[in-house]
Design an enzyme around this catalytic site. Structure first.
Site, PDB file in Angstrom:
ATOM      1  N   SER A   1       0.830  -1.208   0.000  1.00 48.33           N
ATOM      2  CA  SER A   1       0.000   0.000   0.000  1.00 48.33           C
ATOM      3  C   SER A   1       0.866   1.260   0.000  1.00 48.33           C
ATOM      4  O   SER A   1       0.558   2.234  -0.680  1.00 48.33           O
ATOM      5  CB  SER A   1      -0.936  -0.008   1.212  1.00 48.33           C
ATOM      6  OG  SER A   1      -0.206   0.146   2.392  1.00 48.33           O
TER       7      SER A   1
ATOM      8  N   ARG B   1       0.413   3.569  -3.254  1.00 47.07           N
ATOM      9  CA  ARG B   1      -0.224   4.871  -3.012  1.00 47.07           C
ATOM     10  C   ARG B   1       0.587   5.995  -3.643  1.00 47.07           C
ATOM     11  O   ARG B   1       0.084   6.819  -4.397  1.00 47.07           O
ATOM     12  CB  ARG B   1      -0.369   5.122  -1.518  1.00 47.07           C
ATOM     13  CG  ARG B   1      -1.082   6.422  -1.196  1.00 47.07           C
ATOM     14  CD  ARG B   1      -1.144   6.692   0.279  1.00 47.07           C
ATOM     15  NE  ARG B   1      -1.803   5.593   1.000  1.00 47.07           N
ATOM     16  CZ  ARG B   1      -1.193   4.782   1.810  1.00 47.07           C
ATOM     17  NH1 ARG B   1       0.104   4.920   2.031  1.00 47.07           N
ATOM     18  NH2 ARG B   1      -1.842   3.811   2.420  1.00 47.07           N
TER      19      ARG B   1
ATOM     20  N   ASN C   1      -0.579   7.962  -7.178  1.00 46.78           N
ATOM     21  CA  ASN C   1      -0.827   9.410  -7.163  1.00 46.78           C
ATOM     22  C   ASN C   1       0.042  10.147  -8.158  1.00 46.78           C
ATOM     23  O   ASN C   1      -0.430  10.966  -8.930  1.00 46.78           O
ATOM     24  CB  ASN C   1      -0.564   9.962  -5.767  1.00 46.78           C
ATOM     25  CG  ASN C   1      -1.826  10.071  -4.956  1.00 46.78           C
ATOM     26  OD1 ASN C   1      -2.593  11.001  -5.154  1.00 46.78           O
ATOM     27  ND2 ASN C   1      -2.066   9.102  -4.104  1.00 46.78           N
TER      28      ASN C   1
END
Lengths: 157, 254
Positions: free
Chosen positions: B190, B194, B198
């Site tokens: 994660s 992440r 992004n």
């Protein structure tokens, strides 16, 4: 988008970076920060202490002032008392002196009165003697009639 | 720049890394190069400040460095209760490095690739955080630290016990183990995805904006860039804070 050996290269770079930061970057900076923090807090404490000192000194000064005032009031009261005493004393002496003088004058007057009386008696006795001389037409022998004369003059007194 | 293969070609070109080698032993030279340069920039700045650090009135550079240090230190103190010489510098390194990676996103999308193509380098992807290798390198390093500290603090037995006997007690051992393994594995995945997601999406939007007619571009890229300033700091911050949180969880002895 494949995972490949770049990963290993990146991990090595990352490890080196972290190691370097841990070794040479973080400790001196955080130490400086801590030290400054300490300095500031010390300074603040000192300032507070100073303020406290000033308060104490002010209190002390006020106390001194109060004491001095009390003392001066004391001294003034004492001086006043002393002055009163002096005045009282001088009054007393003056009274005594006056009384003395009055006494003196009285005695003088008495004396003078006595003298005047004496004079008067003498004059009266001589006058009476003369009158008697004239009445008797003769001379009265003073020595012979000394007793009568003195008796008469004493009666005149 | 939409020359070869139209807009699709342009997009693919921008998202293709400069690589050498093949198979697993491929190296993305651009990722390695830019992240190393940015890391060196970070190190150079902080090292130069650390060398002439003063406890008196700080200069501009020292002030900035101190601000960063205090910011990270505060984060660490808020979440991590214990003694560690590693976590705070680790957090600082992650925050600054990831932030610098992300900041490359704000450079005009074509600028560096045009310069490099003039120098004969065909492909160039300048934002290291749009490379899964870079983000996974970070998160796997963090994962290794998590495992290391878990074992160091709790002992091999303690760590094994935590993996097998929580949250449902020893009778549900296989289920616990499965749950725990997923939980642990999810941390690095994660973290990496992440950041990657992004920044990859952000870069992609910049590329798409660059495909629009020139007179429209400023109206779109300007607000997106401003929004992106927030995102790049936020992503760097999230990566750092989660690292601190994971490591402090590893330090917690039940």
């Amino acid at each position: 988008m494949s995972i490949n050996a770049t990963l290993i290269g990146q991990m090595i770079t990352f490890t080196l970076l972290v190691w370097f930061t841990m070794q040479y970057v973080w400790p001196p900076l955080i130490e400086a920060l801590e030290e400054r923090k300490k300095k500031i807090s010390e300074g603040l404490a000192a300032a507070e202490q100073g303020e406290e000192d000033i308060k104490l000194a002010k209190k002390k000064a006020a106390n001194y002032l109060k004491e001095a005032k009390a003392e001066s009031a004391n001294i003034i009261a004492l001086a006043q008392k002393r002055a009163n005493e002096v005045v009282e004393e001088s009054k007393d002496t003056a009274k005594l002196e006056g009384e003395k003088m009055i006494e003196l004058a009285k005695s003088q007057i008495e004396q003078e009165m006595q003298q005047a009386k004496e004079n008067l008696r003498k004059q009266v006795s001589s006058l009476a003697l003369k009158a008697a001389e004239q009445i008797l037409q003769a001379e009265v022998d003073k020595a012979k009639h000394k007793d009568i004369l003195s008796k008469a003059s004493s009666q005149l007194g | 720049m939409a020359s070869e293969g139209g807009s699709t070609g342009y997009i693919v070109h921008h998202l293709t890394p400069l690589s050498v080698g093949g198979g697993f032993w491929t190296l993305h030279l651009d990722t390695l190069f830019f992240s190393a340069v940015l890391g060196a920039l970070f190190i150079w700045f902080f090292k130069s400040v650390a060398e002439k650090v003063t406890t008196g009135v700080p200069g501009l550079a020292q002030n900035f460095a101190e601000m960063m240090i205090e910011f990270v230190d505060q984060q660490v103190k808020d979440t991590f209760h214990g003694e560690s010489k590693l976590i705070a510098p680790l957090g600082l390194t992650i925050f600054c490095w990831v932030f610098l990676w992300n900041m490359m996103d704000l450079l005009p999308v074509d600028l560096l690739s045009i310069i490099s193509s003039l120098m004969g380098v065909e492909y160039l992807r300048v934002v290291p955080s749009t490379d899964l290798n870079a983000t996974f390198a970070l998160s796997i390093s963090v994962f290794i630290l998590i495992i290391f500290y878990s074992i160091k603090i709790k002992g091999v037995f303690g760590f094994a016990k935590e993996l097998t006997c929580t949250p449902f007690g020893p009778w549900m051992m296989p289920f616990n183990l499965l749950l725990k393994v997923v939980e642990e594995i999810a941390k690095p995945i994660s973290l990496a995805l992440r950041l990657f997601g992004n920044l990859y999406a952000g870069e992609l939007i910049f590329i798409l904006i660059a495909l629009l007619p020139a007179f429209l571009q400023p109206f779109l890229s300007f607000p997106w860039a401003i929004f992106h300033i927030l995102i790049i700091v936020l992503q760097a911050f999230i990566f750092m804070v989660l690292t601190i949180v994971y490591l402090s969880m590893a330090h917690e002895d039940h």
